[in-house]
Motif scaffolding. Structure first.
Motif, PDB file in Angstrom:
ATOM      1  N   GLU A 190       0.830  -1.205   0.000  1.00 47.77           N
ATOM      2  CA  GLU A 190       0.000   0.000   0.000  1.00 47.77           C
ATOM      3  C   GLU A 190       0.863   1.253   0.000  1.00 47.77           C
ATOM      4  OE1 GLU A 190      -3.843   1.857   2.413  1.00 47.77           O
ATOM      5  OE2 GLU A 190      -3.165  -0.210   2.789  1.00 47.77           O
ATOM      6  N   ILE A 191       1.970   1.228   0.720  1.00 44.69           N
ATOM      7  CA  ILE A 191       2.906   2.360   0.708  1.00 44.69           C
ATOM      8  C   ILE A 191       3.434   2.592  -0.713  1.00 44.69           C
ATOM      9  CG2 ILE A 191       5.207   3.109   1.447  1.00 44.69           C
ATOM     10  CD1 ILE A 191       4.606   1.746   4.156  1.00 44.69           C
TER      11      ILE A 191
ATOM     12  N   LEU B  91       5.719  10.405   3.199  1.00 41.63           N
ATOM     13  CA  LEU B  91       6.428  10.906   4.365  1.00 41.63           C
ATOM     14  C   LEU B  91       6.195   9.984   5.554  1.00 41.63           C
ATOM     15  CD1 LEU B  91       5.587  14.709   4.050  1.00 41.63           C
ATOM     16  CD2 LEU B  91       7.669  13.517   3.309  1.00 41.63           C
ATOM     17  N   VAL B  92       7.218   9.836   6.378  1.00 41.01           N
ATOM     18  CA  VAL B  92       7.168   8.908   7.505  1.00 41.01           C
ATOM     19  C   VAL B  92       6.021   9.249   8.448  1.00 41.01           C
ATOM     20  CG1 VAL B  92       8.385   8.146   9.578  1.00 41.01           C
ATOM     21  CG2 VAL B  92       9.618   8.318   7.404  1.00 41.01           C
ATOM     22  N   GLU B  93       5.913  10.514   8.835  1.00 39.92           N
ATOM     23  CA  GLU B  93       4.894  10.892   9.818  1.00 39.92           C
ATOM     24  C   GLU B  93       3.486  10.652   9.279  1.00 39.92           C
ATOM     25  OE1 GLU B  93       5.481  11.612  12.893  1.00 39.92           O
ATOM     26  OE2 GLU B  93       7.654  11.526  12.622  1.00 39.92           O
ATOM     27  N   ASP B  94       3.271  10.978   8.003  1.00 41.11           N
ATOM     28  CA  ASP B  94       1.944  10.754   7.412  1.00 41.11           C
ATOM     29  C   ASP B  94       1.600   9.266   7.377  1.00 41.11           C
ATOM     30  OD1 ASP B  94       1.810  13.459   7.047  1.00 41.11           O
ATOM     31  OD2 ASP B  94       2.226  13.404   4.895  1.00 41.11           O
TER      32      ASP B  94
ATOM     33  N   ARG C 168       9.793   3.589   8.959  1.00 37.88           N
ATOM     34  CA  ARG C 168      11.162   3.737   8.438  1.00 37.88           C
ATOM     35  C   ARG C 168      11.724   2.389   8.000  1.00 37.88           C
ATOM     36  NH1 ARG C 168      11.654   7.132  13.127  1.00 37.88           N
ATOM     37  NH2 ARG C 168      11.489   9.330  12.516  1.00 37.88           N
ATOM     38  N   LYS C 169      11.430   1.337   8.749  1.00 36.34           N
ATOM     39  CA  LYS C 169      11.881  -0.009   8.342  1.00 36.34           C
ATOM     40  C   LYS C 169      11.229  -0.413   7.027  1.00 36.34           C
ATOM     41  CE  LYS C 169      12.395  -4.801   9.822  1.00 36.34           C
ATOM     42  NZ  LYS C 169      12.010  -5.272   8.474  1.00 36.34           N
ATOM     43  N   ASP C 170       9.915  -0.138   6.880  1.00 40.46           N
ATOM     44  CA  ASP C 170       9.237  -0.443   5.611  1.00 40.46           C
ATOM     45  C   ASP C 170       9.892   0.306   4.460  1.00 40.46           C
ATOM     46  OD1 ASP C 170       7.344  -2.193   6.668  1.00 40.46           O
ATOM     47  OD2 ASP C 170       5.871  -0.601   7.030  1.00 40.46           O
ATOM     48  N   LEU C 171      10.140   1.590   4.657  1.00 38.57           N
ATOM     49  CA  LEU C 171      10.741   2.388   3.585  1.00 38.57           C
ATOM     50  C   LEU C 171      12.150   1.916   3.274  1.00 38.57           C
ATOM     51  CD1 LEU C 171       9.571   6.027   4.447  1.00 38.57           C
ATOM     52  CD2 LEU C 171       8.572   4.403   2.830  1.00 38.57           C
ATOM     53  N   ASN C 172      12.901   1.574   4.308  1.00 40.63           N
ATOM     54  CA  ASN C 172      14.255   1.063   4.068  1.00 40.63           C
ATOM     55  C   ASN C 172      14.220  -0.231   3.262  1.00 40.63           C
ATOM     56  OD1 ASN C 172      15.503   3.160   5.421  1.00 40.63           O
ATOM     57  ND2 ASN C 172      15.542   2.082   7.386  1.00 40.63           N
ATOM     58  N   ASP C 173      13.257  -1.102   3.578  1.00 40.97           N
ATOM     59  CA  ASP C 173      13.127  -2.346   2.809  1.00 40.97           C
ATOM     60  C   ASP C 173      12.786  -2.055   1.350  1.00 40.97           C
ATOM     61  OD1 ASP C 173      13.651  -3.818   5.074  1.00 40.97           O
ATOM     62  OD2 ASP C 173      11.546  -4.305   5.495  1.00 40.97           O
TER      63      ASP C 173
ATOM     64  N   ALA D 283      10.247   9.046   1.301  1.00 40.58           N
ATOM     65  CA  ALA D 283      10.791   8.377   0.120  1.00 40.58           C
ATOM     66  C   ALA D 283      10.084   8.890  -1.125  1.00 40.58           C
ATOM     67  CB  ALA D 283      10.640   6.859   0.229  1.00 40.58           C
ATOM     68  N   LEU D 284      10.787   8.767  -2.264  1.00 42.29           N
ATOM     69  CA  LEU D 284      10.275   9.192  -3.559  1.00 42.29           C
ATOM     70  C   LEU D 284      10.067   7.998  -4.481  1.00 42.29           C
ATOM     71  CD1 LEU D 284      12.540  12.223  -4.553  1.00 42.29           C
ATOM     72  CD2 LEU D 284      10.161  12.334  -3.828  1.00 42.29           C
ATOM     73  N   PHE D 285       9.142   8.169  -5.421  1.00 42.37           N
ATOM     74  CA  PHE D 285       8.973   7.209  -6.520  1.00 42.37           C
ATOM     75  C   PHE D 285       8.754   8.005  -7.789  1.00 42.37           C
ATOM     76  CE2 PHE D 285       6.476   4.890  -9.560  1.00 42.37           C
ATOM     77  CZ  PHE D 285       6.993   3.617  -9.520  1.00 42.37           C
ATOM     78  N   PRO D 286       9.396   7.667  -8.911  1.00 40.84           N
ATOM     79  CA  PRO D 286      10.527   6.756  -9.029  1.00 40.84           C
ATOM     80  C   PRO D 286      11.801   7.573  -9.127  1.00 40.84           C
ATOM     81  CG  PRO D 286       9.632   7.185 -11.190  1.00 40.84           C
ATOM     82  CD  PRO D 286       8.885   8.080 -10.234  1.00 40.84           C
ATOM     83  N   SER D 287      12.930   6.904  -9.255  1.00 40.87           N
ATOM     84  CA  SER D 287      14.133   7.552  -9.743  1.00 40.87           C
ATOM     85  C   SER D 287      14.588   6.755 -10.948  1.00 40.87           C
ATOM     86  CB  SER D 287      15.231   7.563  -8.671  1.00 40.87           C
ATOM     87  OG  SER D 287      15.577   6.250  -8.321  1.00 40.87           O
TER      88      SER D 287
END
Length: 256
Positions: free
Chosen positions: A9-10, A21-24, A37-42, A56-60
């Protein structure tokens, strides 16, 4: 690559909005910021997202974020950048405004100006400014990109070369640590290069997420601009390039 339901979903949110954004996300999923943060790092380890400060951004890579998503990325920062750029441009002046959501924020901030001549290859800018009688709008010919209303191609380049203006407002999809200004569409880059070459004062407008991105086509170099307006410049090498080449660096987060 296995994704948990939350990670999937993220990823969908990042695809739709361009940035998460992490807080959102922590509030949305009712979990701790550390869990997000762990999800985003993965997801970043699997190279499906690109990490930035606070999210985090999508895409690069070789494909730009879709136009509506780009408009929502760092929108308040872009508005502040737009106001700062507009404050530099006096009444009774001529200027180019290039393609991009941050350059569009500059156009929005110019609505109270008088006796401007605005030459643009951005249909969104032209459409916004055309109803103001104190602003003369001149629009380039060429190929119209359906995705964002940008006008590109050799016809647009030839059109731009007919002018020599007081100011140019340009953007970039990415800014490399060595000062390279980068974009995704080589046709757009050719127009941007013509704009830089035919303006007396070049203003680069770009929010800080552009330091976290990459793009394959070179527009030029930061040393070719006169003023660089961003919300924040966290890259010491960029600061050094500005200082060494007499590029005025304006950080809106430091003045607002």
């Amino acid at each position: 690559m296995f994704l948990t339901g939350r990670q999937a979903e993220i990823l969908d949110l990042a695809k739709a909005e361009g940035r998460v954004l992490v807080e959102d996300l922590a509030a949305r999923f009712s979990v701790t910021p550390q869990t997000i943060r762990k999800d985003l790092n993965d997801l970043c380890d699997d190279k499906v997202l690109t990490r930035i400060h606070g999210g985090a951004l999508f895409p690069s890579g070789n494909e730009n974020v879709k136009y509506e998503a780009r408009r929502s990325i760092a929108a308040p920062e872009k508005q502040a950048i737009g106001r700062a750029a507009a404050a530099m441009i006096p009444n009774n002046s001529s200027l180019f405004i290039n393609i991009g959501t941050t350059t569009e924020a500059v156009g929005e901030a110019l609505l109270d100006h008088k006796e401007l001549m605005v030459i643009t290859n951005n249909i969104n800018v032209a459409n916004r400014l055309r109803v103001y009688p104190s602003i003369e709008v001149v629009i380039a010919g060429g190929v119209v990109r359906g995705a964002d209303g940008g006008i590109v191609g050799e016809a647009a380049v030839d059109f731009i070369r007919q002018f020599k203006v007081d100011y140019a407002v340009i953007g970039a999809s990415a800014i490399d640590q060595d000062g390279a200004l980068l974009d995704f569409d080589y046709r757009e880059v050719k127009v941007a290069q013509a704009i830089i070459a035919n303006a007396r004062h070049v203003i680069l407008v770009s929010d800080a997420t552009k330091f976290e991105r990459t793009a394959p086509v070179r527009i030029g170099h930061l040393s070719q601009v006169n003023t660089f307006i961003t919300d924040s410049c966290p890259v010491d090498d960029i600061r050094a390039i500005c200082q060494e080449n007499d590029v005025r660096l304006i950080e809106t987060s430091a003045v607002e």
